[in-house]
Design a protein around this motif. Structure first.
Motif, PDB file in Angstrom:
ATOM      1  N   UNK A 141      14.106  -9.652   0.036  1.00  0.00           N
ATOM      2  CA  UNK A 141      15.322  -8.841  -0.081  1.00  0.00           C
ATOM      3  C   UNK A 141      15.627  -8.446  -1.538  1.00  0.00           C
ATOM      4  N   UNK A 142      14.891  -9.052  -2.495  1.00  0.00           N
ATOM      5  CA  UNK A 142      15.142  -8.776  -3.914  1.00  0.00           C
ATOM      6  C   UNK A 142      14.971  -7.287  -4.229  1.00  0.00           C
ATOM      7  N   UNK A 143      15.801  -6.800  -5.157  1.00  0.00           N
ATOM      8  CA  UNK A 143      15.703  -5.402  -5.627  1.00  0.00           C
ATOM      9  C   UNK A 143      15.635  -4.408  -4.474  1.00  0.00           C
ATOM     10  N   UNK A 144      16.529  -4.583  -3.503  1.00  0.00           N
ATOM     11  CA  UNK A 144      16.595  -3.659  -2.369  1.00  0.00           C
ATOM     12  C   UNK A 144      15.243  -3.569  -1.634  1.00  0.00           C
ATOM     13  N   UNK A 145      14.695  -4.745  -1.318  1.00  0.00           N
ATOM     14  CA  UNK A 145      13.428  -4.843  -0.558  1.00  0.00           C
ATOM     15  C   UNK A 145      12.272  -4.123  -1.277  1.00  0.00           C
ATOM     16  N   UNK A 146      12.211  -4.301  -2.615  1.00  0.00           N
ATOM     17  CA  UNK A 146      11.198  -3.597  -3.399  1.00  0.00           C
ATOM     18  C   UNK A 146       9.772  -3.887  -2.897  1.00  0.00           C
ATOM     19  N   UNK A 147       9.450  -5.159  -2.687  1.00  0.00           N
ATOM     20  CA  UNK A 147       8.078  -5.521  -2.297  1.00  0.00           C
ATOM     21  C   UNK A 147       7.742  -4.969  -0.913  1.00  0.00           C
ATOM     22  N   UNK A 148       8.706  -4.991  -0.013  1.00  0.00           N
ATOM     23  CA  UNK A 148       8.482  -4.441   1.329  1.00  0.00           C
ATOM     24  C   UNK A 148       8.221  -2.934   1.238  1.00  0.00           C
ATOM     25  N   UNK A 149       8.968  -2.273   0.395  1.00  0.00           N
ATOM     26  CA  UNK A 149       8.790  -0.822   0.216  1.00  0.00           C
ATOM     27  C   UNK A 149       7.398  -0.506  -0.346  1.00  0.00           C
ATOM     28  N   UNK A 150       6.954  -1.317  -1.314  1.00  0.00           N
ATOM     29  CA  UNK A 150       5.622  -1.112  -1.894  1.00  0.00           C
ATOM     30  C   UNK A 150       4.555  -1.344  -0.827  1.00  0.00           C
ATOM     31  N   UNK A 151       4.759  -2.381  -0.021  1.00  0.00           N
ATOM     32  CA  UNK A 151       3.820  -2.704   1.066  1.00  0.00           C
ATOM     33  C   UNK A 151       3.679  -1.508   2.024  1.00  0.00           C
ATOM     34  N   UNK A 152       4.799  -0.874   2.351  1.00  0.00           N
ATOM     35  CA  UNK A 152       4.786   0.284   3.257  1.00  0.00           C
ATOM     36  C   UNK A 152       4.118   1.481   2.572  1.00  0.00           C
ATOM     37  N   UNK A 153       4.364   1.646   1.258  1.00  0.00           N
ATOM     38  CA  UNK A 153       3.721   2.730   0.508  1.00  0.00           C
ATOM     39  C   UNK A 153       2.203   2.573   0.502  1.00  0.00           C
ATOM     40  N   UNK A 154       1.733   1.322   0.421  1.00  0.00           N
ATOM     41  CA  UNK A 154       0.284   1.052   0.424  1.00  0.00           C
ATOM     42  C   UNK A 154      -0.375   1.627   1.678  1.00  0.00           C
ATOM     43  N   UNK A 155       0.349   1.620   2.799  1.00  0.00           N
ATOM     44  CA  UNK A 155      -0.202   2.153   4.056  1.00  0.00           C
ATOM     45  C   UNK A 155      -0.549   3.638   3.908  1.00  0.00           C
ATOM     46  N   UNK A 156       0.177   4.339   3.028  1.00  0.00           N
ATOM     47  CA  UNK A 156      -0.072   5.770   2.784  1.00  0.00           C
ATOM     48  C   UNK A 156      -1.109   6.016   1.697  1.00  0.00           C
ATOM     49  N   UNK A 157      -1.118   5.137   0.700  1.00  0.00           N
ATOM     50  CA  UNK A 157      -1.872   5.445  -0.516  1.00  0.00           C
ATOM     51  C   UNK A 157      -3.235   4.763  -0.616  1.00  0.00           C
TER      52      UNK A 157
END
Length: 454
Positions: A367-383
């Motif tokens: 939940x840190x930094x507005x779910x920063x790590x989760x957001x990056x994880x989801x971005x990885x699916x695209x990139x």
């Protein structure tokens, strides 16, 4: 301020003829002063050097007296140009201003006053002269004295604290609102890179909110002029990295990110050296170490070590920084290691991904930094185009859905479903298997999908 005064050079100013005899007639300079000026003015460099060796303090007294008593702009500019020429030829001559014979002379006051009163040429030269003379003083002096033991003098002498406070105020004003469109910033940073060696200047600069004015100037440079400005800016940051209150300001700015961008893009050894020395100083401070790990500084350092550098201080600093970063990575918690892996964008089946204890103990850290790590994880699916990374990312998303009480809602809100769905048609079986697991948990929820645990 006229354009002409802004573009004046020392050489141009020194071509003028100043009517010194007229000033003696009006008693603005003494007969002795006139003699010294006649002997010195318009003479060859080697001859002037000999005169300064014989009676340097006498010439300083004459120059300071003229600046104190004469206000005609052309004459003020001329005397500043004489002093500038003298100090440029030999910066050690700044010590002449602190000779014991000048103990009753307020050698700082005229320059401090001219910082605010004059045109750009006058301001720039006054600042340069003050920076050099302040730095040349004996550091064991009583701070209340200007350039010697003036305690017996009845005149009010400008103290070193007055000077440093006034100069810092002017420098910060220039950084906020430059007087000259192209020269203010470069001159200001040049003076700061000299003055920030003084602990009291670091303190004044931080109190004046100067650190945040420096940070935007830390950016990759291409031209020779901008490289020198970048080097001197980074030199200022390095000097500030020895002062704790300044470090607190640096920690809340983009200074670290900008320093890393500079060191990644610079081939100039002196720039790389000062940035690496700064990073080494900051490594043990606050959260800098964790941020350096997150930003991939270890890989940058290892890449720099493979290059041919001639500077031994740089090589030593690179080794120390590499060792310090490796030690800090060992100390990082399992979630810090996980964050580093995700932020680097390369995932593998390291033990923590399938460790129930890791997910149970760290689920709230997502939940840190507005779910920063989760957001990056989801971005990885695209990139990412790496099958193993995609498979692990899908699995980790399914674990988040499984273990977090609001996992399904959060992942849906972050628009992950469509990205995972696309991976159901991936060529790699490992990717499709974990994408399917993630989708099932998204649709069924943790309670009904627990039997799907891989």
């Amino acid at each position: 301020m006229t354009t002409e005064s802004a573009e004046l050079t020392t050489e141009e100013v020194l071509r003028r003829d100043i009517p010194w005899e007229t000033y003696m007639t009006t008693k603005l300079i003494t007969g002795t002063g006139l003699q010294l000026l006649r002997r010195y003015d318009k003479k060859a460099e080697s001859y002037k050097a000999q005169l300064l060796d014989d009676d340097g303090p006498g010439y300083v007294r004459v120059f300071v007296t003229i600046l104190r008593d004469i206000f005609k702009e052309e004459t003020v500019e001329y005397v500043l140009a004489l002093i500038d020429e003298m100090l440029t030829a030999n910066p050690k001559r700044a010590r002449l201003f602190h000779d014991e014979s000048l103990a009753d002379e307020d050698t700082y006051e005229p320059f401090l006053r001219l910082l605010w009163k004059g045109n750009w040429f006058i301001q720039e030269k006054s600042c340069k002269i003050l920076s050099l003379t302040v730095s040349a003083r004996s550091k064991v002096q009583n701070g209340a004295d200007a350039n010697g033991d003036a305690s017996s003098s009845k005149k009010k002498i400008t103290t070193i604290d007055d000077v440093l406070a006034g100069v810092v105020e002017w420098l910060c004003a220039q950084l906020r609102k430059p007087t000259h469109p192209t020269r203010s910033i470069a001159s200001t940073i040049n003076c700061l890179s000299t003055l920030l060696k003084e602990p009291v200047v670091r303190s004044s600069f931080v109190r004046a909110d100067g650190v945040k004015l420096l940070v935007p100037l830390i950016s990759p440079a291409s031209t020779q002029q901008s490289i020198q400005l970048l080097y001197e800016t980074c030199l200022c940051v390095w000097l500030l990295s020895y002062y704790e209150p300044a470090i607190e300001y640096l920690a809340t700015s983009r200074a670290l990110t900008r320093l890393i961008e500079v060191v990644k893009g610079s081939t100039k050894e002196k720039v790389v050296r000062v940035v690496i020395l700064t990073l080494r100083n900051l490594l043990s401070k606050g959260t800098f170490s964790a941020h350096m790990v997150d930003l991939g500084v270890l890989q940058i350092v290892q890449s720099l070590k493979a290059q041919a550098w001639s500077d031994e201080d740089l090589l030593d600093a690179l080794n120390q920084l590499e060792q310090g970063l490796k030690e800090n990575i060992k100390k990082l918690s399992s979630f810090d290691k996980y964050k580093q892996e995700v932020l680097l964008g390369h995932l593998d089946w390291s033990p923590m991904h399938k460790d129930p204890i890791f997910w149970r103990e760290n689920i709230n850290n997502f939940e840190e930094n507005d779910f920063q790590i989760l957001r990056v994880l989801i971005t990885i699916l695209d990139t990412s185009s790496d099958a193993r990374t995609l498979a692990v990312a899908c699995y980790d998303l399914s674990q988040f859905i499984q273990c977090h009480s609001a996992g399904r809602i959060i992942v849906n809100d972050l628009k992950a479903k469509e990205r995972v769905m696309r991976l159901l048609n991936h060529d790699n079986a490992e990717v499709t298997k974990n994408a399917l697991l993630c989708i099932q948990r998204l649709f069924l929820g943790a309670k009904y999908a627990s039997f799907l645990q891989a």
